[in-house]
Motif scaffolding. Structure first.
Motif, PDB file in Angstrom:
ATOM      1  N   SER A  61       0.857  -1.238   0.002  1.00  0.00           N
ATOM      2  CA  SER A  61       0.016  -0.134  -0.064  1.00  0.00           C
ATOM      3  C   SER A  61       0.999   1.341  -0.112  1.00  0.00           C
ATOM      4  CB  SER A  61      -0.918   0.123   1.115  1.00  0.00           C
ATOM      5  OG  SER A  61      -0.298  -0.029   2.456  1.00  0.00           O
ATOM      6  N   SER A  62       2.029   1.160   0.630  1.00  0.00           N
ATOM      7  CA  SER A  62       3.060   2.404   0.534  1.00  0.00           C
ATOM      8  C   SER A  62       3.698   2.515  -0.575  1.00  0.00           C
ATOM      9  CB  SER A  62       3.700   2.305   1.688  1.00  0.00           C
ATOM     10  OG  SER A  62       4.908   3.256   1.826  1.00  0.00           O
ATOM     11  N   LEU A  63       3.515   3.776  -1.342  1.00  0.00           N
ATOM     12  CA  LEU A  63       4.289   3.849  -2.610  1.00  0.00           C
ATOM     13  C   LEU A  63       5.753   4.092  -2.449  1.00  0.00           C
ATOM     14  CD1 LEU A  63       1.870   6.448  -4.369  1.00  0.00           C
ATOM     15  CD2 LEU A  63       2.231   3.996  -4.784  1.00  0.00           C
ATOM     16  N   THR A  64       6.247   4.176  -1.227  1.00  0.00           N
ATOM     17  CA  THR A  64       7.507   4.444  -0.783  1.00  0.00           C
ATOM     18  C   THR A  64       8.169   2.978  -0.522  1.00  0.00           C
ATOM     19  OG1 THR A  64       7.115   4.477   1.623  1.00  0.00           O
ATOM     20  CG2 THR A  64       7.386   6.554   0.031  1.00  0.00           C
ATOM     21  N   ASP A  65       7.625   1.981  -0.820  1.00  0.00           N
ATOM     22  CA  ASP A  65       8.100   0.579  -0.385  1.00  0.00           C
ATOM     23  C   ASP A  65       8.997   0.184  -1.812  1.00  0.00           C
ATOM     24  OD1 ASP A  65       7.787  -2.402  -0.896  1.00  0.00           O
ATOM     25  OD2 ASP A  65       6.860  -2.342   0.836  1.00  0.00           O
ATOM     26  N   PRO A  66      10.141  -0.546  -1.354  1.00  0.00           N
ATOM     27  CA  PRO A  66      10.958  -0.680  -2.308  1.00  0.00           C
ATOM     28  C   PRO A  66      10.423  -1.584  -3.473  1.00  0.00           C
ATOM     29  CG  PRO A  66      11.847  -1.302   0.004  1.00  0.00           C
ATOM     30  CD  PRO A  66      10.423  -0.982   0.111  1.00  0.00           C
ATOM     31  N   ASP A  97       9.035   4.137 -28.169  1.00  0.00           N
ATOM     32  CA  ASP A  97       7.760   5.184 -27.785  1.00  0.00           C
ATOM     33  C   ASP A  97       7.021   4.510 -26.625  1.00  0.00           C
ATOM     34  OD1 ASP A  97       9.194   6.851 -29.590  1.00  0.00           O
ATOM     35  OD2 ASP A  97       7.845   6.580 -31.013  1.00  0.00           O
ATOM     36  N   THR A  98       6.449   3.372 -26.875  1.00  0.00           N
ATOM     37  CA  THR A  98       5.415   3.041 -25.967  1.00  0.00           C
ATOM     38  C   THR A  98       5.922   2.854 -24.475  1.00  0.00           C
ATOM     39  OG1 THR A  98       4.521   1.587 -27.849  1.00  0.00           O
ATOM     40  CG2 THR A  98       4.041   1.024 -25.665  1.00  0.00           C
ATOM     41  N   LEU A  99       7.259   2.392 -24.357  1.00  0.00           N
ATOM     42  CA  LEU A  99       7.695   2.431 -23.192  1.00  0.00           C
ATOM     43  C   LEU A  99       8.092   3.625 -22.501  1.00  0.00           C
ATOM     44  CD1 LEU A  99      10.244  -0.783 -23.494  1.00  0.00           C
ATOM     45  CD2 LEU A  99       8.130  -0.672 -22.375  1.00  0.00           C
ATOM     46  N   HIS A 100       8.670   4.494 -23.426  1.00  0.00           N
ATOM     47  CA  HIS A 100       8.705   5.945 -22.942  1.00  0.00           C
ATOM     48  C   HIS A 100       7.483   6.661 -22.348  1.00  0.00           C
ATOM     49  CE1 HIS A 100      10.696   9.826 -22.611  1.00  0.00           C
ATOM     50  NE2 HIS A 100       9.618  10.465 -23.186  1.00  0.00           N
ATOM     51  N   ARG A 101       6.380   6.220 -22.977  1.00  0.00           N
ATOM     52  CA  ARG A 101       5.026   6.806 -22.585  1.00  0.00           C
ATOM     53  C   ARG A 101       4.719   6.173 -21.438  1.00  0.00           C
ATOM     54  NH1 ARG A 101       3.639   6.167 -27.890  1.00  0.00           N
ATOM     55  NH2 ARG A 101       2.385   4.390 -27.483  1.00  0.00           N
ATOM     56  N   ALA A 102       4.948   4.746 -21.165  1.00  0.00           N
ATOM     57  CA  ALA A 102       4.657   4.238 -19.817  1.00  0.00           C
ATOM     58  C   ALA A 102       5.469   4.802 -18.653  1.00  0.00           C
ATOM     59  CB  ALA A 102       5.137   2.626 -20.133  1.00  0.00           C
ATOM     60  N   VAL A 108       4.184  10.547 -13.997  1.00  0.00           N
ATOM     61  CA  VAL A 108       3.224  11.856 -13.735  1.00  0.00           C
ATOM     62  C   VAL A 108       2.167  11.311 -12.708  1.00  0.00           C
ATOM     63  CG1 VAL A 108       1.521  13.189 -14.960  1.00  0.00           C
ATOM     64  CG2 VAL A 108       3.734  12.830 -15.811  1.00  0.00           C
ATOM     65  N   THR A 109       1.581  10.108 -12.848  1.00  0.00           N
ATOM     66  CA  THR A 109       0.670   9.639 -11.896  1.00  0.00           C
ATOM     67  C   THR A 109       0.833   9.176 -10.763  1.00  0.00           C
ATOM     68  OG1 THR A 109       0.382   7.478 -13.049  1.00  0.00           O
ATOM     69  CG2 THR A 109      -0.875   8.991 -14.046  1.00  0.00           C
ATOM     70  N   PHE A 110       2.082   8.580 -10.749  1.00  0.00           N
ATOM     71  CA  PHE A 110       2.798   7.983  -9.338  1.00  0.00           C
ATOM     72  C   PHE A 110       1.978   6.645  -8.979  1.00  0.00           C
ATOM     73  CE2 PHE A 110       3.639  12.519  -8.629  1.00  0.00           C
ATOM     74  CZ  PHE A 110       4.837  12.309  -8.421  1.00  0.00           C
ATOM     75  N   ALA A 115       0.005   2.745 -16.085  1.00  0.00           N
ATOM     76  CA  ALA A 115       1.299   2.473 -17.001  1.00  0.00           C
ATOM     77  C   ALA A 115       1.206   1.023 -17.433  1.00  0.00           C
ATOM     78  CB  ALA A 115       2.800   2.809 -16.311  1.00  0.00           C
ATOM     79  N   GLU A 116       0.721   0.192 -16.735  1.00  0.00           N
ATOM     80  CA  GLU A 116       0.644  -1.038 -17.112  1.00  0.00           C
ATOM     81  C   GLU A 116       0.234  -1.722 -18.344  1.00  0.00           C
ATOM     82  OE1 GLU A 116       0.298  -5.287 -14.230  1.00  0.00           O
ATOM     83  OE2 GLU A 116      -0.790  -3.453 -13.848  1.00  0.00           O
ATOM     84  N   PRO A 117      -0.802  -1.091 -19.078  1.00  0.00           N
ATOM     85  CA  PRO A 117      -1.554  -1.440 -20.191  1.00  0.00           C
ATOM     86  C   PRO A 117      -0.286  -1.019 -21.220  1.00  0.00           C
ATOM     87  CG  PRO A 117      -3.040  -0.282 -18.976  1.00  0.00           C
ATOM     88  CD  PRO A 117      -1.908  -0.048 -18.326  1.00  0.00           C
ATOM     89  N   LEU A 118       0.599   0.189 -21.201  1.00  0.00           N
ATOM     90  CA  LEU A 118       1.365   0.319 -22.058  1.00  0.00           C
ATOM     91  C   LEU A 118       2.501  -0.649 -21.996  1.00  0.00           C
ATOM     92  CD1 LEU A 118       1.401   4.076 -21.635  1.00  0.00           C
ATOM     93  CD2 LEU A 118       0.690   3.130 -23.533  1.00  0.00           C
TER      94      LEU A 118
END
Length: 127
Positions: A61-66, A97-102, A108-110, A115-118
């Motif tokens: 749940s923590s976004l700071t998790d390793p 380009d696809t990986l760059h967008r991911a 941007v969204t944290f 990003a997973e679909p990309l």
């Protein structure tokens, strides 16, 4: 008959066959850039596999998790390798380009969810 044709007709059959095979081999051998691009793409795919394995694990749940830092490193490594491949062979440009967008989406969204679909699209494209 032109002089070139006269010369070809005077060549012994084994020499003519050997010349033809040598020319065919030259035209089918990939360039150094193509080989380098393939190697970079293989490396990108290996990083994407590591990322996919990481994302298959339960997400903390923590976004700071390793967990997230590791996943992000896999994505950035894959993106960099795909960019290397695209610089060597433009056939890998969409992959890069696809990986760059991911990677941008993740930044941007944290969140990995957007990003997973990309990421999956890139894997399907080239891996």
């Amino acid at each position: 008959m032109t002089s070139r044709r006269q010369l070809i007709h005077r060549l012994p059959l084994p020499l003519l066959l050997a010349s033809t095979l040598a020319l065919a081999a030259c035209s089918s051998t990939p360039s150094k850039a193509t080989v380098a691009a393939r190697e970079s793409a293989k490396s990108a795919c290996a990083s994407l596999q590591q990322l996919t394995d990481q994302l298959a694990r339960p997400r903390p749940s923590s976004l700071t998790d390793p967990y997230y830092r590791t996943a992000e490193e896999y994505l950035y490594t894959a993106t960099n390798r795909a960019t290397d491949a695209a610089q060597q062979d433009h056939g890998y440009q969409e992959f890069a380009d696809t990986l760059h967008r991911a990677a941008q989406t993740w930044q941007v969204t944290f969140t990995v969810d957007k990003a997973e679909p990309l990421i999956q699209q890139a894997r399907k494209e080239k891996c």
